[in-house]
Design an enzyme around this catalytic site. Structure first.
Site, PDB file in Angstrom:
ATOM      1  N   PRO A  89      42.761  37.291  56.629  1.00  0.00           N
ATOM      2  CA  PRO A  89      41.559  36.459  56.489  1.00  0.00           C
ATOM      3  C   PRO A  89      40.512  37.113  55.598  1.00  0.00           C
ATOM      4  O   PRO A  89      40.307  38.328  55.650  1.00  0.00           O
ATOM      5  CB  PRO A  89      41.035  36.351  57.926  1.00  0.00           C
ATOM      6  CG  PRO A  89      41.548  37.574  58.616  1.00  0.00           C
ATOM      7  CD  PRO A  89      42.853  37.911  57.957  1.00  0.00           C
ATOM      8  N   ARG A 115      29.853  29.855  43.079  1.00  0.00           N
ATOM      9  CA  ARG A 115      30.606  28.786  43.749  1.00  0.00           C
ATOM     10  C   ARG A 115      30.061  27.378  43.481  1.00  0.00           C
ATOM     11  O   ARG A 115      30.852  26.456  43.260  1.00  0.00           O
ATOM     12  CB  ARG A 115      30.700  29.050  45.261  1.00  0.00           C
ATOM     13  CG  ARG A 115      31.455  30.367  45.583  1.00  0.00           C
ATOM     14  CD  ARG A 115      31.665  30.550  47.087  1.00  0.00           C
ATOM     15  NE  ARG A 115      32.626  29.607  47.601  1.00  0.00           N
ATOM     16  CZ  ARG A 115      32.347  28.498  48.224  1.00  0.00           C
ATOM     17  NH1 ARG A 115      31.099  28.179  48.500  1.00  0.00           N
ATOM     18  NH2 ARG A 115      33.299  27.693  48.606  1.00  0.00           N
ATOM     19  N   TYR A 158      32.926  25.293  41.796  1.00  0.00           N
ATOM     20  CA  TYR A 158      33.665  24.352  42.655  1.00  0.00           C
ATOM     21  C   TYR A 158      32.784  23.198  43.123  1.00  0.00           C
ATOM     22  O   TYR A 158      33.181  22.455  44.015  1.00  0.00           O
ATOM     23  CB  TYR A 158      34.158  25.043  43.937  1.00  0.00           C
ATOM     24  CG  TYR A 158      34.901  26.341  43.783  1.00  0.00           C
ATOM     25  CD1 TYR A 158      36.133  26.395  43.123  1.00  0.00           C
ATOM     26  CD2 TYR A 158      34.402  27.512  44.346  1.00  0.00           C
ATOM     27  CE1 TYR A 158      36.821  27.583  43.028  1.00  0.00           C
ATOM     28  CE2 TYR A 158      35.096  28.707  44.250  1.00  0.00           C
ATOM     29  CZ  TYR A 158      36.308  28.735  43.585  1.00  0.00           C
ATOM     30  OH  TYR A 158      36.986  29.919  43.500  1.00  0.00           O
ATOM     31  N   CYS A 210      20.732  29.935  30.845  1.00  0.00           N
ATOM     32  CA  CYS A 210      20.745  28.883  29.836  1.00  0.00           C
ATOM     33  C   CYS A 210      22.044  28.087  29.874  1.00  0.00           C
ATOM     34  O   CYS A 210      22.877  28.187  28.961  1.00  0.00           O
ATOM     35  CB  CYS A 210      20.508  29.491  28.462  1.00  0.00           C
ATOM     36  SG  CYS A 210      18.922  30.316  28.395  1.00  0.00           S
ATOM     37  N   GLU A 211      22.266  27.364  30.947  1.00  0.00           N
ATOM     38  CA  GLU A 211      23.422  26.473  31.121  1.00  0.00           C
ATOM     39  C   GLU A 211      22.948  25.360  32.045  1.00  0.00           C
ATOM     40  O   GLU A 211      22.319  25.644  33.066  1.00  0.00           O
ATOM     41  CB  GLU A 211      24.579  27.169  31.874  1.00  0.00           C
ATOM     42  CG  GLU A 211      25.181  28.371  31.227  1.00  0.00           C
ATOM     43  CD  GLU A 211      26.317  28.041  30.277  1.00  0.00           C
ATOM     44  OE1 GLU A 211      26.767  26.880  30.249  1.00  0.00           O
ATOM     45  OE2 GLU A 211      26.730  28.961  29.567  1.00  0.00           O
TER      46      GLU A 211
HETATM   47  C1  PLP Z   1      42.484  35.051  48.750  1.00  0.00           C
HETATM   48  C2  PLP Z   1      43.612  35.471  49.601  1.00  0.00           C
HETATM   49  C3  PLP Z   1      43.417  35.647  50.972  1.00  0.00           C
HETATM   50  C4  PLP Z   1      42.127  35.347  51.675  1.00  0.00           C
HETATM   51  O1  PLP Z   1      41.858  33.976  51.688  1.00  0.00           O
HETATM   52  P1  PLP Z   1      40.626  33.390  52.530  1.00  0.00           P
HETATM   53  O2  PLP Z   1      40.668  31.943  52.255  1.00  0.00           O
HETATM   54  O3  PLP Z   1      39.401  34.056  52.002  1.00  0.00           O
HETATM   55  O4  PLP Z   1      40.874  33.725  53.960  1.00  0.00           O
HETATM   56  C5  PLP Z   1      44.489  36.115  51.707  1.00  0.00           C
HETATM   57  N1  PLP Z   1      45.688  36.397  51.127  1.00  0.00           N
HETATM   58  C6  PLP Z   1      45.902  36.216  49.805  1.00  0.00           C
HETATM   59  C7  PLP Z   1      47.216  36.526  49.237  1.00  0.00           C
HETATM   60  C8  PLP Z   1      44.870  35.751  49.003  1.00  0.00           C
HETATM   61  O5  PLP Z   1      45.087  35.559  47.696  1.00  0.00           O
END
Ligand code: PLP
Length: 420
Positions: free
Chosen positions: A280, A318, A322, A348-349
């Site tokens: 995580p 972010r 996104y 400046c964007e």
């Molecule tokens: C980014 C990533 C994570 C963590 O993902 P979260 O959405 O931040 O929990 C875990 N394992 C791998 C291989 C990743 O690329």
């Protein structure tokens, strides 16, 4: 009942926002703005939620360093006994500098260089999560040169749709991550014949900001089928790595609690002896941090009113990247009628916005807290427009630790040379 703020240790006291026992106003006065501010209690609580949900089971929680790689943050998790999921040699160096245990590090990523492989083998990491046939061959060669055996898992792509943002879904056939599920068996057979590899496990990671355990449970069932097929061929795995991806509340999402998310996954592996690993990132740090920024100008317009703040897309990418939503809260409450603002930075964007259409009772010079900014905030920041990166601070009860100084302008061009 949902908490007032997604950050559990954030509260209003005497009309002013506090993180744990510290007024955000005091942090801004001491360290300036923009600053990332993290709560140690919130970091600890989110890790403990995993630990408790996995109690009594062979399991390892490997914090995904790319979400927030500050040494202060890493040291908090190292102190709690966490493992780490890294995606570069640089991240491995950070983990070790923060006191992390190399023996609990798993190395993910599609592009590991020979130098990174050597570095990780010499450090003695727990496992390479291998993402292609070519990487298997290269790792075998590098390990052979060093006279070591490289522990490996294949990262398989279970081809389930995590139903999240397309940029952060990683488990579909059409993306660059992992090996196709149907190729995994043949690749394991090949790995078993390579002399300098030791097959340790299997890994998958299907995406990020998952709000429903169902896709991950489906992936886990597929992975378990593969584990049993391998066992029938005499390839016994010792661990199963189910990746990261649990989502958090930014706005009105209702992600499951860690225990509720893990329960159906644990049920799939009921009675099994393999160690379960999780990676995580966001769910450990996202809501443990905020970005503290000051309003430079209020600029009324005919269609939109702008609050121009001293943080920008280079600090928190972010929203621009996104179209992500972050809650924005005034640090000091004012008895003013609220006005609707676009929260924008000085870059400046036109894409330099942090939030759209927020009703705030604020004046020039006021502080704003941009919430849920602990994950993929500082780590995705840049120096665009020659802006030094923000300071980073960890609050711990009524104590405050500066864990990264604000970057100075001369440090930004210290590696550059004008032509004579
Ligand atoms: C980014 C990533 C994570 C963590 O993902 P979260 O959405 O931040 O929990 C875990 N394992 C791998 C291989 C990743 O690329």
């Amino acid at each position: 009942m949902t908490e007032r703020y997604p950050t559990p240790t954030l509260k209003t006291e005497g009309g002013a926002l506090h993180l744990e026992g510290v007024a955000l106003d005091d942090i801004a006065t001491r360290f300036g703005t923009p600053s990332y501010v993290y709560s140690r209690a919130a970091l600890t609580a989110s890790f403990d939620a995993y630990r408790q949900a996995l109690a009594g089971r062979r399991a390892l929680v490997c914090y995904a360093v790319k979400a927030n790689s500050n040494l202060g943050v890493l040291s908090v998790f190292a102190g709690l006994g966490a493992g780490f999921d890294i995606v570069s040699g640089g991240e491995l160096a950070r983990v070790l500098a923060a006191g992390g245990d190399a023996g609990k590090v798993v190395f993910s990523g599609v592009g590991k260089s020979r130098a990174e492989m050597r570095q990780a083998l010499e450090a003695g990491i727990r496992c390479f999560n291998v993402e292609s046939a070519a990487e298997l061959e290269r790792l075998d060669a590098v390990a052979g040169e060093l006279g070591r055996k490289a522990p490996i898992a294949l990262r398989v792509n279970p081809d389930v749709d995590p139903k999240t943002h397309p940029y952060i879904s990683t488990g579909l056939k059409s993306n660059k991550f992992g090996v196709a599920f149907d190729d995994a068996l043949a690749l394991y057979r090949r790995a078993a014949r390579l002399p300098n590899l030791r097959i340790s496990g299997v890994a998958c990671h299907i995406g990020s900001q998952l709000l429903d355990p169902a896709p991950m449970t489906e992936a886990a069932q597929k992975v378990l089928g593969l584990v049993d097929q391998l066992a029938a061929e005499g390839i016994a795995l010792d661990h199963i790595d189910l990746g990261g991806g649990l989502g958090i509340r930014y706005r009105d999402e209702t992600p499951p609690a860690v225990a509720a998310y893990l329960a159906p996954l644990l049920a799939v592996f009921e009675g099994r002896r393999e160690e379960l690993c999780f990676e995580p990132g966001r769910s450990l740090v996202g809501n443990a941090g905020l970005l503290l920024t000051r309003i430079e100008y209020l600029k009324p317009g005919t269609e939109k009113n702008f609050a121009i703040v001293d943080a920008a897309m280079n600090d928190l990418a972010r929203p621009a990247l996104y179209d992500a939503y972050h809650e924005v809260v005034a640090v000091q409450q004012r008895q003013l009628p609220p006005t609707r603002y676009e929260i924008v930075g000085p870059i400046c964007e036109s894409g330099d916005f942090l939030a759209h259409d927020r009703d705030l009772a604020v004046a020039e010079g006021d502080l704003l807290a941009i919430l849920s900014a602990g994950a993929y905030g500082m780590t995705m920041s840049s120096n665009y427009n020659t802006r030094g990166r923000a300071a980073e601070i960890i609050v711990d009860g009524d104590r405050v630790h500066l864990v990264r100084q604000r970057e100075t302008v001369d440090s930004l061009y210290a590696l550059e040379t004008p032509l004579a």
